[in-house]
Design a protein around this motif. Structure first.
Motif, PDB file in Angstrom:
ATOM      1  N   GLY A 121      47.875  23.559  22.048  1.00 27.56           N
ATOM      2  CA  GLY A 121      48.361  24.844  21.938  1.00 27.56           C
ATOM      3  C   GLY A 121      46.863  25.395  22.617  1.00 27.56           C
ATOM      4  O   GLY A 121      47.677  26.290  23.620  1.00 27.56           O
ATOM      5  N   LEU A 122      45.882  25.964  21.651  1.00 30.94           N
ATOM      6  CA  LEU A 122      45.264  27.220  21.886  1.00 30.94           C
ATOM      7  C   LEU A 122      43.983  26.440  23.204  1.00 30.94           C
ATOM      8  O   LEU A 122      43.710  26.879  23.670  1.00 30.94           O
ATOM      9  N   TYR A 123      43.789  24.501  23.074  1.00 33.60           N
ATOM     10  CA  TYR A 123      43.017  24.524  23.460  1.00 33.60           C
ATOM     11  C   TYR A 123      42.926  24.934  25.373  1.00 33.60           C
ATOM     12  O   TYR A 123      42.801  25.241  25.983  1.00 33.60           O
ATOM     13  N   GLU A 124      44.782  24.347  25.222  1.00 35.43           N
ATOM     14  CA  GLU A 124      45.538  24.429  26.899  1.00 35.43           C
ATOM     15  C   GLU A 124      44.990  25.842  26.844  1.00 35.43           C
ATOM     16  O   GLU A 124      44.852  26.371  28.509  1.00 35.43           O
ATOM     17  N   LEU A 125      45.199  26.876  26.377  1.00 34.52           N
ATOM     18  CA  LEU A 125      45.441  28.721  26.444  1.00 34.52           C
ATOM     19  C   LEU A 125      43.834  28.975  27.047  1.00 34.52           C
ATOM     20  O   LEU A 125      43.622  29.882  27.807  1.00 34.52           O
ATOM     21  N   VAL A 126      42.959  28.579  26.316  1.00 27.81           N
ATOM     22  CA  VAL A 126      41.906  28.943  25.980  1.00 27.81           C
ATOM     23  C   VAL A 126      41.354  27.870  27.583  1.00 27.81           C
ATOM     24  O   VAL A 126      40.544  28.737  28.612  1.00 27.81           O
ATOM     25  N   ARG A 127      41.479  26.703  27.946  1.00 29.70           N
ATOM     26  CA  ARG A 127      41.272  26.047  29.155  1.00 29.70           C
ATOM     27  C   ARG A 127      41.741  26.815  30.585  1.00 29.70           C
ATOM     28  O   ARG A 127      40.806  27.221  31.884  1.00 29.70           O
ATOM     29  N   SER A 128      42.543  27.442  30.150  1.00 31.31           N
ATOM     30  CA  SER A 128      42.848  28.184  31.263  1.00 31.31           C
ATOM     31  C   SER A 128      42.193  29.733  31.641  1.00 31.31           C
ATOM     32  O   SER A 128      42.803  30.188  32.387  1.00 31.31           O
ATOM     33  N   MET A 129      41.969  30.722  30.752  1.00 31.00           N
ATOM     34  CA  MET A 129      40.866  31.337  31.397  1.00 31.00           C
ATOM     35  C   MET A 129      39.441  31.407  31.483  1.00 31.00           C
ATOM     36  O   MET A 129      38.892  32.567  31.736  1.00 31.00           O
ATOM     37  N   ARG A 130      39.449  29.944  31.013  1.00 33.63           N
ATOM     38  CA  ARG A 130      37.305  29.764  31.069  1.00 33.63           C
ATOM     39  C   ARG A 130      36.612  30.253  32.396  1.00 33.63           C
ATOM     40  O   ARG A 130      35.667  30.129  32.433  1.00 33.63           O
ATOM     41  N   ASP A 131      37.772  29.774  33.262  1.00 38.76           N
ATOM     42  CA  ASP A 131      36.952  30.406  34.478  1.00 38.76           C
ATOM     43  C   ASP A 131      37.107  31.669  35.429  1.00 38.76           C
ATOM     44  O   ASP A 131      37.201  32.404  36.918  1.00 38.76           O
ATOM     45  N   ILE A 132      37.942  31.971  34.340  1.00 42.41           N
ATOM     46  CA  ILE A 132      38.084  34.077  34.767  1.00 42.41           C
ATOM     47  C   ILE A 132      36.873  34.807  34.811  1.00 42.41           C
ATOM     48  O   ILE A 132      35.816  34.652  33.769  1.00 42.41           O
ATOM     49  N   PRO A 133      36.472  34.836  35.920  1.00 48.45           N
ATOM     50  CA  PRO A 133      35.285  35.293  36.256  1.00 48.45           C
ATOM     51  C   PRO A 133      34.964  37.436  35.372  1.00 48.45           C
ATOM     52  O   PRO A 133      36.421  37.631  34.580  1.00 48.45           O
ATOM     53  N   THR A 134      34.178  37.134  33.965  1.00 45.26           N
ATOM     54  CA  THR A 134      33.796  38.516  33.533  1.00 45.26           C
ATOM     55  C   THR A 134      34.313  39.980  34.216  1.00 45.26           C
ATOM     56  O   THR A 134      35.039  40.964  33.556  1.00 45.26           O
ATOM     57  N   GLU A 135      34.785  39.780  35.412  1.00 43.06           N
ATOM     58  CA  GLU A 135      34.849  41.663  36.016  1.00 43.06           C
ATOM     59  C   GLU A 135      36.354  41.459  36.432  1.00 43.06           C
ATOM     60  O   GLU A 135      36.823  42.050  37.097  1.00 43.06           O
ATOM     61  N   GLN A 136      36.624  40.016  36.510  1.00 39.05           N
ATOM     62  CA  GLN A 136      37.969  40.399  36.309  1.00 39.05           C
ATOM     63  C   GLN A 136      38.925  39.815  34.839  1.00 39.05           C
ATOM     64  O   GLN A 136      39.875  39.650  35.265  1.00 39.05           O
ATOM     65  N   VAL A 137      38.444  39.945  33.509  1.00 41.72           N
ATOM     66  CA  VAL A 137      38.558  40.526  31.814  1.00 41.72           C
ATOM     67  C   VAL A 137      38.654  42.153  32.552  1.00 41.72           C
ATOM     68  O   VAL A 137      37.903  42.654  32.107  1.00 41.72           O
ATOM     69  N   LYS A 138      39.958  43.000  32.359  1.00 38.48           N
ATOM     70  CA  LYS A 138      40.377  44.237  32.346  1.00 38.48           C
ATOM     71  C   LYS A 138      40.340  44.751  31.040  1.00 38.48           C
ATOM     72  O   LYS A 138      41.388  43.462  30.339  1.00 38.48           O
ATOM     73  N   PHE A 139      40.192  45.864  30.765  1.00 42.49           N
ATOM     74  CA  PHE A 139      40.726  46.124  29.384  1.00 42.49           C
ATOM     75  C   PHE A 139      40.962  48.144  29.239  1.00 42.49           C
ATOM     76  O   PHE A 139      40.453  48.640  30.670  1.00 42.49           O
ATOM     77  N   LEU A 140      41.851  47.637  29.590  1.00 43.94           N
ATOM     78  CA  LEU A 140      43.114  49.972  29.150  1.00 43.94           C
ATOM     79  C   LEU A 140      43.396  50.269  28.554  1.00 43.94           C
ATOM     80  O   LEU A 140      44.406  48.903  27.579  1.00 43.94           O
ATOM     81  N   THR A 141      43.731  51.462  27.734  1.00 48.09           N
ATOM     82  CA  THR A 141      44.630  51.763  26.712  1.00 48.09           C
ATOM     83  C   THR A 141      46.220  52.273  27.677  1.00 48.09           C
ATOM     84  O   THR A 141      45.580  52.456  28.889  1.00 48.09           O
ATOM     85  N   VAL A 142      47.360  52.049  26.990  1.00 45.84           N
ATOM     86  CA  VAL A 142      48.271  52.421  27.955  1.00 45.84           C
ATOM     87  C   VAL A 142      47.876  54.262  28.144  1.00 45.84           C
ATOM     88  O   VAL A 142      47.778  54.133  27.048  1.00 45.84           O
ATOM     89  N   PRO A 143      48.032  54.768  29.466  1.00 47.77           N
ATOM     90  CA  PRO A 143      48.449  56.133  29.366  1.00 47.77           C
ATOM     91  C   PRO A 143      48.970  56.607  27.850  1.00 47.77           C
ATOM     92  O   PRO A 143      50.999  56.639  28.086  1.00 47.77           O
ATOM     93  N   ARG A 144      48.542  57.488  27.728  1.00 48.79           N
ATOM     94  CA  ARG A 144      48.803  58.567  26.779  1.00 48.79           C
ATOM     95  C   ARG A 144      48.398  59.929  26.289  1.00 48.79           C
ATOM     96  O   ARG A 144      47.758  60.394  27.343  1.00 48.79           O
ATOM     97  N   LYS A 145      49.006  60.673  26.077  1.00 48.39           N
ATOM     98  CA  LYS A 145      48.796  61.787  25.444  1.00 48.39           C
ATOM     99  C   LYS A 145      49.304  62.622  23.862  1.00 48.39           C
ATOM    100  O   LYS A 145      49.491  61.591  23.291  1.00 48.39           O
ATOM    101  N   PRO A 146      48.471  63.435  23.356  1.00 50.98           N
ATOM    102  CA  PRO A 146      48.867  63.626  22.261  1.00 50.98           C
ATOM    103  C   PRO A 146      50.259  64.323  21.925  1.00 50.98           C
ATOM    104  O   PRO A 146      51.161  64.818  23.163  1.00 50.98           O
ATOM    105  N   TYR A 147      50.776  63.817  21.009  1.00 51.44           N
ATOM    106  CA  TYR A 147      52.671  64.203  21.409  1.00 51.44           C
ATOM    107  C   TYR A 147      52.665  65.615  20.914  1.00 51.44           C
ATOM    108  O   TYR A 147      52.021  66.383  20.008  1.00 51.44           O
ATOM    109  N   ALA A 148      53.521  66.422  21.617  1.00 50.44           N
ATOM    110  CA  ALA A 148      53.675  67.441  21.294  1.00 50.44           C
ATOM    111  C   ALA A 148      54.281  67.993  19.942  1.00 50.44           C
ATOM    112  O   ALA A 148      53.412  69.099  19.385  1.00 50.44           O
ATOM    113  N   PRO A 149      55.033  67.293  19.447  1.00 46.17           N
ATOM    114  CA  PRO A 149      54.956  67.738  17.712  1.00 46.17           C
ATOM    115  C   PRO A 149      54.325  67.750  17.069  1.00 46.17           C
ATOM    116  O   PRO A 149      54.274  68.482  16.578  1.00 46.17           O
ATOM    117  N   ASP A 150      53.163  66.657  17.326  1.00 44.61           N
ATOM    118  CA  ASP A 150      52.198  66.248  16.423  1.00 44.61           C
ATOM    119  C   ASP A 150      51.284  65.919  17.226  1.00 44.61           C
ATOM    120  O   ASP A 150      50.810  64.632  17.519  1.00 44.61           O
TER     121      ASP A 150
END
Length: 408
Positions: A300-329
């Protein structure tokens, strides 16, 4: 002496039942030993391969309790909307239980999700999008089954309390309630497991603008280019108060940069295609993770890794869900809308998402000079013939890619 045919040497010389030449006998014996050796090597290789497979396969811990809890609430979980796409929830646990984690504080019998990332793999496997969910995000946590068999009440609470109350199942249901995205698989990694995986690839390189001295995170580093291993790597991704402005948002940015560097190193070193480098990584990974039954096998893990190994590094994207300080705290977070729902919708429907580093807010004259706010945008008439052609741009969110993870 001659035989009846007049050939010297008699019947043996004429091709009778004499011994073969000495050199030919040696060659036959040599070929026989070579054949036996080849058979032995094949059998030994097969036995070794079988032993390695069973060892790695046996390393993995299967989370059967989470699977049972999720089945209990199957009817209220989101439906799959994109065939072939997968959503995997990666959970970093701050558990102090076990020998590997005892050095990080007293084991009080509880744990929280120190890091939570929703990894989306599209159907075409040409990209990957990793979305960090702030641990301090205020959200609706459903009723969850605790370790002692009792159940919590549904309540509005801090996101990482879900893992403390009900483990992976509670966290998955909280994420699904928050995003409307079906979680297909999950992995839980603790402190010790993270260190083992970083060490297995020889460390990860980062760049520090200034020295770091954080006793709480057990981290002391000089400024500049650094290759972080085990304990230092863990301290770097966990440190909060000694780096930047001390916010959890900056810590998530560092975690994303670190993961980007890790992905880039694994791909550039050919780890996934090099057995001598792949085995230590697989051994560390399989002995460090707790997964759902669907991934709780080496195949199961191998199939997962194999499906990802050819993804170009510039297409591996990282972001944080849009957030802001919570008004009450202000020490807590809340979603920025409608941005968060736009992101969740793109992932639900397996549509593309782009990321870009944050830009300074433009002044009014600069915005006007670029045509912003003047109606000259995607709905403008490109032909000048009075026909407006609506354009739907790919949403862009603040983030980075593994391709931008170079240490400068």
């Amino acid at each position: 002496m001659t035989d009846s045919a007049g050939i010297p040497g008699g019947t043996e010389a004429a091709g009778g039942a004499g011994r073969p030449p000495r050199g030919r006998g040696r060659r036959r014996r040599l070929l026989r030993w070579i054949g036996l050796g080849a058979v032995f090597l094949v059998l030994a290789g097969t036995a070794t391969g079988w032993w390695i497979y069973n060892k790695l396969d046996g390393n993995i811990t299967e989370d059967t309790s989470a699977a049972a809890e999720l089945r209990r609430y199957e009817r209220e979980r989101p439906a799959h909307l994109a065939t072939g796409a997968q959503n995997i929830l990666l959970i970093g646990s701050d558990s102090r239980s076990g020998k590997r984690n005892a050095g990080y504080g007293q084991d009080g019998g509880t744990q929280r999700s120190d890091t939570t990332i929703l990894l989306h793999l599209p159907q075409d496997r040409r990209s990957a999008t990793a979305v960090s969910i702030p641990r301090d995000l205020m959200t609706d946590v459903p009723t969850c089954r605790k370790a002692d068999g009792t159940r919590t009440a549904e309540q509005f609470a801090q996101f990482n309390w879900a893992f403390q109350w009900g483990g992976a199942a509670c966290t998955i249901r909280t994420v699904e309630k928050l995003t409307g995205i079906r979680v297909d698989h999950h992995m839980v990694v603790d402190f010790g497991g993270f260190k083992k995986m970083v060490d297995a690839i020889g460390g990860v390189e980062v760049c520090l603008k200034e020295p770091v001295n954080d006793a709480e995170a057990k981290l002391r580093l000089a400024a500049g280019r650094q290759t972080l291993r085990g304990e230092q790597a863990l301290g770097y991704v966990r440190a909060r108060h000694s780096l930047g402005n001390g916010s959890d948002t900056e810590r998530m940015d560092r975690q994303q940069q670190f993961l980007g560097s890790l992905v880039k190193k694994v791909q550039s070193n050919g780890v996934l295609l090099n057995p001598t480098r792949l085995y230590p990584l697989l051994d560390a990974a399989t002995s460090s993770v707790t997964t759902d039954p669907g991934l709780a096998s080496l195949r199961g893990l191998y199939e997962l890794v194999r499906s990802m190994r050819d993804i170009p590094t510039e297409q591996v994207k990282f972001l944080t869900v849009p957030r802001k300080p919570y008004a009450p705290d202000p020490n807590r977070d809340e979603l920025v809308e409608p941005d968060a729902q736009r992101l969740f919708q793109q992932l639900r429907m397996d549509k593309p998402v782009t990321v870009a580093p944050p830009e300074p807010t433009p002044t009014a004259p600069a915005a006007e000079a670029r045509g912003e706010g003047t109606g000259a945008g995607s709905d403008a008439d490109p032909t000048g013939e009075g026909t407006i052609t609506p354009q739907v741009p790919v949403p862009t969110f603040t983030g980075t890619t593994a391709g931008n993870a170079d240490c400068r």
